[in-house]
Enzyme design. Structure first.
Site, mmCIF file in Angstrom:
data_model
loop_
_atom_site.group_PDB
_atom_site.id
_atom_site.type_symbol
_atom_site.label_atom_id
_atom_site.label_comp_id
_atom_site.label_asym_id
_atom_site.label_seq_id
_atom_site.Cartn_x
_atom_site.Cartn_y
_atom_site.Cartn_z
ATOM 1 N N SER A 137 8.953 9.814 -68.005
ATOM 2 C CA SER A 137 10.104 10.699 -68.054
ATOM 3 C C SER A 137 10.425 10.997 -69.521
ATOM 4 O O SER A 137 9.508 11.173 -70.321
ATOM 5 C CB SER A 137 11.283 10.048 -67.330
ATOM 6 N N TYR A 152 13.576 21.486 -69.373
ATOM 7 C CA TYR A 152 12.693 20.314 -69.468
ATOM 8 C C TYR A 152 13.460 19.046 -69.133
ATOM 9 O O TYR A 152 12.986 18.205 -68.348
ATOM 10 C CB TYR A 152 12.134 20.244 -70.887
ATOM 11 N N LYS A 156 12.835 16.376 -66.049
ATOM 12 C CA LYS A 156 12.604 14.945 -66.264
ATOM 13 C C LYS A 156 13.669 14.107 -65.554
ATOM 14 O O LYS A 156 13.393 13.014 -65.061
ATOM 15 C CB LYS A 156 12.587 14.636 -67.760
#
Length: 260
Positions: A137, A152, A156
């Site tokens: 992650s 993004y 994650k």
């Protein structure tokens, strides 16, 4: 005295294993005695000896299926599955600059490869009653940069939540699931990014690093992590040495996130 991770002969699949962190994880596992297979869009011209490379674009369902079929045909199953693949291509400019296409692209790169590959390979782990899955992650999930990493970071965050739910489901059946959340890692891609930042700001590479660290609110250890440092953590978590660890996320960020 060597610290034996007891990985000898275990079958390990690593995604995104030709550059950056993925390449370091592949090398570390192979040196520890694991049988390693990895994916990349293009097979490297200088592969790691003994490592199996499968050319596949895992941002697509077809690419993930191709990798899974290759692994199952060659090995019949896996013992370790590490999803390193990830990244961001969304432009800066905040929320208004993120189109639907950008959002889907971030999910297709940072979430769906792990979901699809787990779905394809996890059944073999459940059948044998053992296995380890690690999802990489990012600290961006708790410390996003609104200018450039919103999509993004959200992808994650979804990956970490998925990891936790999967761990609750399959740990009682013998399969451990963990996530690792790195901070800034000094990979080839990040070096190129810092060099561009430095050029735009009229400074050198060290000046560019300071700019990025300021964006992150500072890194107490004073530098980004090395790929090997993160790979060593991942290799330990994947090993039988950490047999009681599951359902957790391990942060490795030099102290960047200021909270527990």
């Amino acid at each position: 005295m060597n610290f034996d991770l007891h990985l000898n002969g275990l079958r390990a699949v690593v995604t995104g294993g030709t550059l950056g962190l993925g390449a370091a994880v592949v090398k570390t596992l192979a040196e520890a005695g694991a049988r390693v297979a990895t994916s990349a869009r293009t097979v490297p011209t200088q592969p790691v000896e003994g490592v199996t490379y499968v050319a596949a674009d895992l941002s697509t369902a077809e690419g993930t299926s191709h990798l899974a079929r290759s692994i199952l045909q060659d090995w019949g199953g896996v013992d370790i599955l590490i999803n390193v693949l990830g990244g961001s291509k969304t432009p800066g400019g905040g929320f208004a600059a993120i189109s639907d296409a950008h959002w889907f692209a971030e999910l297709d790169l940072n979430l769906m490869p792990a979901v699809r590959l787990d779905r394809a390979l996890l059944p073999t782990m459940l059948a044998q009653g053992s296995g380890v899955i690690i999802h990489v992650s990012s600290i961006q999930r708790v410390l996003p940069i609104p200018e450039s990493t919103t999509a993004y970071a959200a992808a994650k965050g979804a990956l970490t939540t998925y990891s936790k739910s999967l761990a609750r489901e399959v740990t009682p059946k013998g399969v451990r699931v963990l996530s690792v959340a790195p901070g800034w890692i000094e990979t080839e891609a990040s070096v190129a990014f810092v060099e561009r930042m430095a050029a735009d700001a009229g400074t050198n590479y060290e000046g560019g690093k300071r700019i990025v660290m300021d964006w992150l609110g500072g890194i107490p250890v004073g530098r980004p992590a090395k790929t090997q440092e993160v790979a060593d953590l991942i290799a330990f978590l994947a090993s039988p040495r950490s047999a009681s660890i599951t359902g957790a996320e391990y942060r490795i960020d030099g102290g960047t996130v200021p909270t527990l």
